[in-house]
Design an enzyme around this catalytic site. Structure first.
Site, PDB file in Angstrom:
ATOM      1  N   ASP A   1       0.837  -1.190   0.000  1.00  0.00           N
ATOM      2  CA  ASP A   1       0.000   0.000   0.000  1.00  0.00           C
ATOM      3  C   ASP A   1       0.879   1.249   0.000  1.00  0.00           C
ATOM      4  O   ASP A   1       2.022   1.225   0.465  1.00  0.00           O
ATOM      5  CB  ASP A   1      -0.894   0.028   1.241  1.00  0.00           C
ATOM      6  N   ARG A   2       0.321   2.345  -0.480  1.00  0.00           N
ATOM      7  CA  ARG A   2       1.050   3.617  -0.529  1.00  0.00           C
ATOM      8  C   ARG A   2       1.670   3.971   0.824  1.00  0.00           C
ATOM      9  O   ARG A   2       2.814   4.417   0.910  1.00  0.00           O
ATOM     10  CB  ARG A   2       0.088   4.734  -0.957  1.00  0.00           C
TER      11      ARG A   2
END
Length: 331
Positions: free
Chosen positions: A141-142
């Site tokens: 995930d970012r």
């Protein structure tokens, strides 16, 4: 727009699912675009229709329909010296087959409509002596930092992709969660599915489901509490047995001990004000079979934002010398 062409699967491609083979060859296509081309019969292998899960082997011929050119947001062929220096500074491990990065918090792995700067867009800076850029074989995930694996050629990409899909890899994450989970060691199991209405990674969320719900997947996470800070927060090691979207974040929130700093997955237990900034989730260690034989084990140093919180709460990463040790009996 390209014209129809026939492409032979090369020796370096190895044996791979047709959808993944197409994604590697045309990285600007989405999975949905690839599946539609396959489902409608536009893609054929040795003249026959196929399913997305069918495999192709070296020597087979693949009919490729007209493919749209890459959009402007696709990774550029040129890279600034600043971005090249940045992406190379993240390298934890490099050999002829594999590169492992320590991905920072706050940078996406791949681009989107509003994401112009991302890891995938800087991979030209990791060619080194090779002609081709490395390829992503999994995602983070970012807002998750830590170990991110790249394959340096198609054969390694196929091998590593299979290892991740077949759960031949071990991934250990460190998180700071609110409160003190009980029991201190356990396994979380649940059914989950994507919540309706979100069509891009930034808005995507998972929700609780039952087995017979459309799109439901089963998720399993093992956890161990490594240390506690007076009931305010805990340092937890997480091992995803399955690899579902947002699995760790979803499971800890469902348990009532959400990962601190998570803007999406929350629980009723309040988060201390000094832990409400960045998501405190770090892909600490990775153990996987190496494409050329043997085993590769990589440990990612804590990201600066995680290190600051460890100092604040009095946690010492040296207390967990081997990130895998708490889970050895569960392998």
């Amino acid at each position: 727009m390209r014209s129809v062409e026939t492409v032979e699967v090369g020796e370096d491609d190895g044996v791979a699912r047709i959808d993944r083979w197409l994604r590697r060859r045309y990285p600007h296509l989405t999975q949905g675009q690839v599946e539609k081309m396959i489902r409608t019969g536009q893609v054929r292998v040795d003249g026959a229709r196929v399913k997305a899960s069918d495999r192709v082997s070296p020597g087979q011929s693949v009919r490729i329909p007209p493919i749209p050119e890459a959009a402007e947001r696709a990774p550029p062929s040129g890279l600034s010296r600043k971005d090249e220096d940045f992406i190379r500074s993240l390298v934890l491990h490099k050999d002829d087959d594999v590169i492992v990065l320590n991905k920072p918090h706050g940078i996406a792995v791949q681009g989107g409509a509003k994401t112009l700067r991302h890891i995938d867009g800087m991979l030209d800076g990791l060619k080194f002596e090779n002609e081709k850029r490395p390829k992503l074989v999994h995602r983070l995930d970012r807002d998750t930092s830590g170990c991110l694996v790249l394959a340096r050629h198609p054969r390694a990409a196929a091998f590593l992709g299979e290892a991740f899909r077949d759960r031949d890899t071990d991934k250990i994450y460190w998180a700071i969660v609110v409160g003190s989970p009980r029991p201190k060691i356990g396994e979380l199991r649940s059914w989950m599915r994507k919540a309706p209405g979100a069509h891009d990674a930034d808005r995507e969320m998972m929700q609780r489901a039952v087995q017979w719900d459309e799109g439901a997947v089963h998720a399993i996470t093992q956890y161990v509490v490594l240390s506690e800070a007076a009931g305010r927060a805990s340092w937890v090691a997480l091992r995803p047995v399955t690899g579902r979207t947002h699995q760790l974040r979803f499971h800890m929130a469902e348990m009532g001990h959400a990962i601190a700093g998570d803007p999406k997955y929350k629980c009723d237990r309040p988060t201390p004000n000094d832990l409400t900034g960045a998501l405190l989730l770090h892909a600490r260690a990775l153990r996987l079979p190496h494409p050329s034989g043997g085993e590769l084990k990589v440990i990612a140093p804590l990201a600066p934002h995680m290190e600051a919180i460890f100092d604040l709460l009095g946690f010492d990463e040296r207390d967990a010398k081997d990130p895998f040790e708490p889970f050895e009996g569960a392998r």
